[in-house]
Design a protein around this motif. Structure first.
Motif, PDB file in Angstrom:
ATOM      1  N   MET A 146      60.708  26.189  17.787  1.00  0.00           N
ATOM      2  CA  MET A 146      60.133  25.201  18.695  1.00  0.00           C
ATOM      3  C   MET A 146      61.240  24.447  19.436  1.00  0.00           C
ATOM      4  SD  MET A 146      57.426  22.122  18.059  1.00  0.00           S
ATOM      5  CE  MET A 146      56.062  23.216  17.748  1.00  0.00           C
ATOM      6  N   GLY A 147      62.287  24.090  18.731  1.00  0.00           N
ATOM      7  CA  GLY A 147      63.405  23.398  19.366  1.00  0.00           C
ATOM      8  C   GLY A 147      64.088  24.250  20.417  1.00  0.00           C
ATOM      9  N   LEU A 148      64.277  25.529  20.115  1.00  0.00           N
ATOM     10  CA  LEU A 148      64.892  26.424  21.096  1.00  0.00           C
ATOM     11  C   LEU A 148      63.972  26.657  22.286  1.00  0.00           C
ATOM     12  CD1 LEU A 148      66.579  28.947  18.690  1.00  0.00           C
ATOM     13  CD2 LEU A 148      67.727  27.474  20.338  1.00  0.00           C
ATOM     14  N   CYS A 149      62.676  26.706  22.035  1.00  0.00           N
ATOM     15  CA  CYS A 149      61.721  26.845  23.128  1.00  0.00           C
ATOM     16  C   CYS A 149      61.788  25.626  24.040  1.00  0.00           C
ATOM     17  CB  CYS A 149      60.317  27.028  22.561  1.00  0.00           C
ATOM     18  SG  CYS A 149      59.060  27.335  23.806  1.00  0.00           S
ATOM     19  N   LEU A 150      61.865  24.454  23.469  1.00  0.00           N
ATOM     20  CA  LEU A 150      61.971  23.232  24.274  1.00  0.00           C
ATOM     21  C   LEU A 150      63.310  23.162  25.009  1.00  0.00           C
ATOM     22  CD1 LEU A 150      60.271  20.695  21.866  1.00  0.00           C
ATOM     23  CD2 LEU A 150      59.341  21.660  23.960  1.00  0.00           C
ATOM     24  N   LEU A 151      64.369  23.664  24.386  1.00  0.00           N
ATOM     25  CA  LEU A 151      65.664  23.725  25.063  1.00  0.00           C
ATOM     26  C   LEU A 151      65.583  24.646  26.278  1.00  0.00           C
ATOM     27  CD1 LEU A 151      68.697  23.050  25.172  1.00  0.00           C
ATOM     28  CD2 LEU A 151      69.078  25.028  23.694  1.00  0.00           C
ATOM     29  N   GLY A 152      64.958  25.794  26.125  1.00  0.00           N
ATOM     30  CA  GLY A 152      64.764  26.691  27.254  1.00  0.00           C
ATOM     31  C   GLY A 152      63.933  26.053  28.352  1.00  0.00           C
ATOM     32  N   PHE A 153      62.933  25.261  27.960  1.00  0.00           N
ATOM     33  CA  PHE A 153      62.082  24.551  28.914  1.00  0.00           C
ATOM     34  C   PHE A 153      62.916  23.589  29.753  1.00  0.00           C
ATOM     35  CE2 PHE A 153      58.951  21.401  30.191  1.00  0.00           C
ATOM     36  CZ  PHE A 153      57.836  22.174  30.492  1.00  0.00           C
ATOM     37  N   VAL A 154      63.784  22.830  29.104  1.00  0.00           N
ATOM     38  CA  VAL A 154      64.630  21.855  29.810  1.00  0.00           C
ATOM     39  C   VAL A 154      65.668  22.564  30.680  1.00  0.00           C
ATOM     40  CG1 VAL A 154      66.330  20.022  29.456  1.00  0.00           C
ATOM     41  CG2 VAL A 154      64.242  20.058  28.097  1.00  0.00           C
ATOM     42  N   LEU A 155      66.223  23.657  30.187  1.00  0.00           N
ATOM     43  CA  LEU A 155      67.189  24.410  30.997  1.00  0.00           C
ATOM     44  C   LEU A 155      66.517  24.990  32.241  1.00  0.00           C
ATOM     45  CD1 LEU A 155      69.227  26.256  28.235  1.00  0.00           C
ATOM     46  CD2 LEU A 155      69.963  24.336  29.648  1.00  0.00           C
ATOM     47  N   ALA A 156      65.271  25.404  32.109  1.00  0.00           N
ATOM     48  CA  ALA A 156      64.536  25.928  33.262  1.00  0.00           C
ATOM     49  C   ALA A 156      64.343  24.843  34.307  1.00  0.00           C
ATOM     50  CB  ALA A 156      63.190  26.489  32.824  1.00  0.00           C
ATOM     51  N   ARG A 157      64.186  23.621  33.875  1.00  0.00           N
ATOM     52  CA  ARG A 157      64.051  22.512  34.828  1.00  0.00           C
ATOM     53  C   ARG A 157      65.289  22.422  35.710  1.00  0.00           C
ATOM     54  NH1 ARG A 157      65.897  17.250  35.139  1.00  0.00           N
ATOM     55  NH2 ARG A 157      64.568  15.863  36.336  1.00  0.00           N
ATOM     56  N   ALA A 158      66.460  22.512  35.086  1.00  0.00           N
ATOM     57  CA  ALA A 158      67.704  22.448  35.859  1.00  0.00           C
ATOM     58  C   ALA A 158      67.815  23.622  36.819  1.00  0.00           C
ATOM     59  CB  ALA A 158      68.901  22.420  34.908  1.00  0.00           C
ATOM     60  N   ILE A 159      67.388  24.793  36.389  1.00  0.00           N
ATOM     61  CA  ILE A 159      67.460  25.975  37.243  1.00  0.00           C
ATOM     62  C   ILE A 159      66.499  25.851  38.417  1.00  0.00           C
ATOM     63  CG2 ILE A 159      66.990  28.459  37.310  1.00  0.00           C
ATOM     64  CD1 ILE A 159      68.075  28.520  34.385  1.00  0.00           C
ATOM     65  N   VAL A 160      65.284  25.389  38.159  1.00  0.00           N
ATOM     66  CA  VAL A 160      64.300  25.226  39.237  1.00  0.00           C
ATOM     67  C   VAL A 160      64.770  24.152  40.218  1.00  0.00           C
ATOM     68  CG1 VAL A 160      61.939  24.484  39.763  1.00  0.00           C
ATOM     69  CG2 VAL A 160      62.351  26.115  37.934  1.00  0.00           C
ATOM     70  N   LEU A 161      65.373  23.082  39.715  1.00  0.00           N
ATOM     71  CA  LEU A 161      65.894  22.051  40.614  1.00  0.00           C
ATOM     72  C   LEU A 161      66.946  22.624  41.556  1.00  0.00           C
ATOM     73  CD1 LEU A 161      66.221  18.846  38.418  1.00  0.00           C
ATOM     74  CD2 LEU A 161      64.809  19.157  40.441  1.00  0.00           C
ATOM     75  N   ARG A 162      67.828  23.444  41.037  1.00  0.00           N
ATOM     76  CA  ARG A 162      68.858  24.045  41.893  1.00  0.00           C
ATOM     77  C   ARG A 162      68.272  25.058  42.855  1.00  0.00           C
ATOM     78  NH1 ARG A 162      74.749  24.602  39.329  1.00  0.00           N
ATOM     79  NH2 ARG A 162      74.787  22.538  38.429  1.00  0.00           N
ATOM     80  N   ALA A 163      67.292  25.827  42.387  1.00  0.00           N
ATOM     81  CA  ALA A 163      66.697  26.873  43.228  1.00  0.00           C
ATOM     82  C   ALA A 163      65.868  26.290  44.365  1.00  0.00           C
ATOM     83  CB  ALA A 163      65.840  27.800  42.377  1.00  0.00           C
ATOM     84  N   THR A 164      65.279  25.128  44.153  1.00  0.00           N
ATOM     85  CA  THR A 164      64.406  24.542  45.168  1.00  0.00           C
ATOM     86  C   THR A 164      65.094  23.445  45.973  1.00  0.00           C
ATOM     87  OG1 THR A 164      63.497  22.987  43.558  1.00  0.00           O
ATOM     88  CG2 THR A 164      62.323  25.069  43.880  1.00  0.00           C
ATOM     89  N   LYS A 165      66.381  23.274  45.774  1.00  0.00           N
ATOM     90  CA  LYS A 165      67.133  22.267  46.518  1.00  0.00           C
ATOM     91  C   LYS A 165      67.185  22.658  47.987  1.00  0.00           C
ATOM     92  CE  LYS A 165      71.363  19.693  45.838  1.00  0.00           C
ATOM     93  NZ  LYS A 165      72.649  19.685  45.130  1.00  0.00           N
ATOM     94  N   PRO A 166      66.901  21.710  48.884  1.00  0.00           N
ATOM     95  CA  PRO A 166      66.935  22.068  50.305  1.00  0.00           C
ATOM     96  C   PRO A 166      68.348  22.426  50.753  1.00  0.00           C
ATOM     97  CG  PRO A 166      66.482  19.721  50.025  1.00  0.00           C
ATOM     98  CD  PRO A 166      66.519  20.339  48.670  1.00  0.00           C
ATOM     99  N   ALA A 167      68.416  23.259  51.775  1.00  0.00           N
ATOM    100  CA  ALA A 167      69.705  23.668  52.322  1.00  0.00           C
ATOM    101  C   ALA A 167      70.418  22.444  52.890  1.00  0.00           C
ATOM    102  CB  ALA A 167      69.498  24.710  53.416  1.00  0.00           C
TER     103      ALA A 167
END
Length: 107
Positions: free
Chosen positions: A72-93
């Motif tokens: 569960m802890g690793l799943c939540l860690l992956g969840f938080v890491l995905a947030r950082a990835i989505v933030l970078r991927a959706t950052k405007p040019a």
């Protein structure tokens, strides 16, 4: 003799599933914001999206972490890491951000 290979595979799977759940949750939030901005009923978009995204995330974390706090802890860690990835991927040019910064906030 303990089988450490399968345990580390389970940890990697929990981290990966958490990342997918996070990408669905935060990617869905990004999609909802863009859809609701053009909708005559944005509150409905946000409410339904929140309920669906939360149900998917909770069900996924519960399924992965059932019986194993480490998973569960690793799943939540992956969840938080995905947030950082989505933030970078959706950052405007940078060019779009410069144009947006010249527009007054109330315009």
């Amino acid at each position: 003799m303990p089988d450490y290979g399968s345990d580390s595979l389970g940890w990697a799977q929990a981290l990966l599933v958490g990342g997918v759940l996070g990408a669905v949750f935060f990617g869905g939030l990004w999609w909802t914001v863009h859809r609701a901005a053009l909708s005559p009923t944005p509150a409905r978009w946000f409410l339904v999206s929140f309920m669906v995204r939360t149900a998917i995330a909770l069900a996924g974390v519960y399924a992965v972490g059932a019986g194993s706090p480490a998973h569960m802890g690793l799943c939540l860690l992956g969840f938080v890491l995905a947030r950082a990835i989505v933030l970078r991927a959706t950052k405007p040019a940078p060019a779009a951000a410069a144009v947006a910064s010249r527009v007054p906030p109330c315009a």
